[in-house]
Design a protein around this motif. Structure first.
Motif, PDB file in Angstrom:
ATOM      1  N   GLY A  16       0.821  -1.204   0.000  1.00 44.05           N
ATOM      2  CA  GLY A  16       0.000   0.000   0.000  1.00 44.05           C
ATOM      3  C   GLY A  16       0.850   1.247   0.000  1.00 44.05           C
ATOM      4  O   GLY A  16       2.055   1.208  -0.247  1.00 44.05           O
ATOM      5  N   PHE A  39     -12.386   4.620   0.978  1.00 45.16           N
ATOM      6  CA  PHE A  39     -11.340   3.676   1.376  1.00 45.16           C
ATOM      7  C   PHE A  39     -11.767   2.954   2.647  1.00 45.16           C
ATOM      8  O   PHE A  39     -12.235   3.577   3.598  1.00 45.16           O
ATOM      9  CB  PHE A  39     -10.011   4.404   1.620  1.00 45.16           C
ATOM     10  N   ARG A  40     -11.624   1.644   2.656  1.00 44.94           N
ATOM     11  CA  ARG A  40     -12.010   0.864   3.832  1.00 44.94           C
ATOM     12  C   ARG A  40     -10.849   0.062   4.413  1.00 44.94           C
ATOM     13  O   ARG A  40     -10.835  -0.225   5.599  1.00 44.94           O
ATOM     14  CB  ARG A  40     -13.152  -0.097   3.495  1.00 44.94           C
ATOM     15  N   LEU A  41      -9.884  -0.329   3.612  1.00 48.98           N
ATOM     16  CA  LEU A  41      -8.753  -1.116   4.107  1.00 48.98           C
ATOM     17  C   LEU A  41      -7.599  -0.164   4.414  1.00 48.98           C
ATOM     18  O   LEU A  41      -6.674   0.008   3.627  1.00 48.98           O
ATOM     19  CB  LEU A  41      -8.344  -2.175   3.088  1.00 48.98           C
ATOM     20  N   MET A  42      -7.686   0.453   5.580  1.00 55.11           N
ATOM     21  CA  MET A  42      -6.685   1.415   6.032  1.00 55.11           C
ATOM     22  C   MET A  42      -6.211   1.010   7.417  1.00 55.11           C
ATOM     23  O   MET A  42      -6.935   0.365   8.171  1.00 55.11           O
ATOM     24  CB  MET A  42      -7.278   2.823   6.129  1.00 55.11           C
ATOM     25  N   ILE A 157      -2.845   3.109   3.394  1.00 60.48           N
ATOM     26  CA  ILE A 157      -3.982   2.653   2.595  1.00 60.48           C
ATOM     27  C   ILE A 157      -3.512   1.435   1.823  1.00 60.48           C
ATOM     28  O   ILE A 157      -2.551   1.511   1.054  1.00 60.48           O
ATOM     29  CB  ILE A 157      -4.487   3.751   1.650  1.00 60.48           C
ATOM     30  N   GLN A 158      -4.156   0.307   2.055  1.00 61.10           N
ATOM     31  CA  GLN A 158      -3.711  -0.956   1.474  1.00 61.10           C
ATOM     32  C   GLN A 158      -4.095  -1.060   0.003  1.00 61.10           C
ATOM     33  O   GLN A 158      -5.136  -0.571  -0.420  1.00 61.10           O
ATOM     34  CB  GLN A 158      -4.321  -2.131   2.243  1.00 61.10           C
ATOM     35  N   ARG A 160      -5.059  -3.699  -1.400  1.00 61.37           N
ATOM     36  CA  ARG A 160      -6.189  -4.627  -1.527  1.00 61.37           C
ATOM     37  C   ARG A 160      -7.533  -3.906  -1.507  1.00 61.37           C
ATOM     38  O   ARG A 160      -8.561  -4.489  -1.815  1.00 61.37           O
ATOM     39  CB  ARG A 160      -6.185  -5.651  -0.385  1.00 61.37           C
ATOM     40  N   ASP A 161      -7.528  -2.631  -1.119  1.00 61.32           N
ATOM     41  CA  ASP A 161      -8.764  -1.860  -1.056  1.00 61.32           C
ATOM     42  C   ASP A 161      -9.361  -1.731  -2.454  1.00 61.32           C
ATOM     43  O   ASP A 161      -8.644  -1.420  -3.404  1.00 61.32           O
ATOM     44  CB  ASP A 161      -8.469  -0.471  -0.484  1.00 61.32           C
ATOM     45  N   PHE A 164      -8.530   1.420  -4.246  1.00 60.77           N
ATOM     46  CA  PHE A 164      -7.117   1.752  -4.418  1.00 60.77           C
ATOM     47  C   PHE A 164      -6.742   1.791  -5.886  1.00 60.77           C
ATOM     48  O   PHE A 164      -6.886   0.816  -6.620  1.00 60.77           O
ATOM     49  CB  PHE A 164      -6.236   0.735  -3.685  1.00 60.77           C
ATOM     50  N   THR A 169      -4.748   7.368  -5.517  1.00 58.57           N
ATOM     51  CA  THR A 169      -4.492   7.327  -4.074  1.00 58.57           C
ATOM     52  C   THR A 169      -3.301   8.207  -3.731  1.00 58.57           C
ATOM     53  O   THR A 169      -3.329   8.937  -2.732  1.00 58.57           O
ATOM     54  CB  THR A 169      -4.247   5.881  -3.610  1.00 58.57           C
TER      55      THR A 169
END
Length: 186
Positions: A16, A39-42, A157-158, A160-161, A164, A169
């Motif tokens: 990320g 963004f959710r995978l943070m 921030i990954q 995998r999001d 992303f 980003t």
């Protein structure tokens, strides 16, 4: 991805993007902006607990209390069932004419097993939900990350999001005016 430290990695090898901030208030603001953008995978890393950061990351519910309740109920029921089975089926004895099923005598052990089950569920549930023990994490590959336990605040921030996109980003993080933005390799 020009202007980013460690940008020589391929996209499929990137964990990320991580941005470094000076203060907790700015980190919470940027995290909330990122959450609002979708963004959710943070992940956020701070040297001390920061109030409001959990909500900015989208953590509204904690699973540990339900796990502790389930562990306590399971412990209490298993303790009560073990006493019933041992007193009524495995080793039945007539003691002073009392019935084999004397539930008031089972209460102390049932209580203790409830506490023990809840305590084990709390410890192991917390470890499981936090992904511990984890001896390695990709953010350790970022040289600036050593300041995370001292006086710096990081938002990662990954890749995998679903939202992303490396360039978008990066552009978003650059508009947030961090000290440094780094690519986090695996």
């Amino acid at each position: 991805m020009s202007g980013v430290q460690g940008s020589d990695n391929h996209e499929h090898e990137v964990y990320g993007l991580i941005a470094e901030f000076d203060g907790p208030d700015r980190l919470v603001e940027v995290t909330q902006e990122a959450f609002d953008r979708g963004f959710r995978l943070m992940e956020a890393y701070t040297p001390f607990p920061v109030e409001g950061l959990d909500f900015a990351l989208g953590y509204y519910r904690n699973k540990v209390p339900a796990t502790v309740l389930a562990g306590g109920l399971l412990g209490g029921l298993s303790g009560f069932a073990l006493q019933c089975w041992s007193a009524m089926a495995y080793y039945p004895h007539d003691i002073a004419g009392k019935p084999l099923y004397s539930w008031p005598a089972f209460i102390p052990i049932t209580f203790e097993m409830t506490i023990l089950g809840g305590a084990f569920a709390a410890v192991f549930g917390m470890l499981y939900y936090n992904g511990l023990p984890s001896l390695y994490h990709p953010v350790f590959n970022v040289p600036e990350f050593v300041a995370a336990s001292d006086d710096r605040f990081f938002l990662c921030i990954q890749s995998r999001d679903p939202m992303f996109d490396p360039k978008e980003t990066l552009g978003f993080l650059e508009t947030c005016a961090p000290r440094v933005i780094s690519v986090v390799p695996y």
